[in-house]
Scaffold this motif. Structure first.
Motif: not given
Length: 128
Positions: A76-85, A115-116
């Motif tokens: 089980s994967v948890d990701l915290a991401l910043t995306l490009e505008y 994958v959360n």
């Protein structure tokens, strides 16, 4: 034999007549982080605002913003991401989920249950 599996720091991937293969949770987290970073529109993982400084430390930066739980060969994967505008959030996250799942499955043989993704920010390009 050591008891690494019991404290969840690694998981036994395969045992045969030659010995045992153990994969550390950090390795699976690094695979997930690298796969997510390859998706167009993903700007950074949580805590990667200082990429230049962290680059001097080594590959540990690839596990920032990634939490991995392995239970009996299921990940089980948890990701915290910043995306490009400007990128579609659901479509980009779908690509990240597919890429992370495929990378973990291919490299480790573990089944990925989920994958959360949590979006923690949007990066706006500087026009300077």
């Amino acid at each position: 034999m050591d008891k690494e599996t019991n404290n969840n720091s690694s998981y036994t991937a395969e045992t045969d007549s030659l010995g045992t293969v153990k994969i550390a949770n950090d390795v699976v987290a690094m695979i997930a982080g690298l796969a997510a970073a390859e998706v167009e529109g993903v700007c950074a993982m949580s805590g990667n605002a200082t990429n230049e400084l962290m680059g001097k430390v080594g590959m540990k930066k690839q596990t920032r913003g990634v939490k991995v739980d392995i239970l009996e060969g299921t990940v089980s994967v948890d990701l915290a991401l910043t995306l490009e505008y400007g990128y579609n959030i659901p479509a980009t996250c779908g690509k990240v989920q597919e890429k992370v799942k495929a990378a973990i499955d291919t490299m480790t043989g573990f089944e990925v249950s989920d994958v959360n993704i949590r979006i923690i920010g949007i990066k706006i390009q500087d026009n300077k």
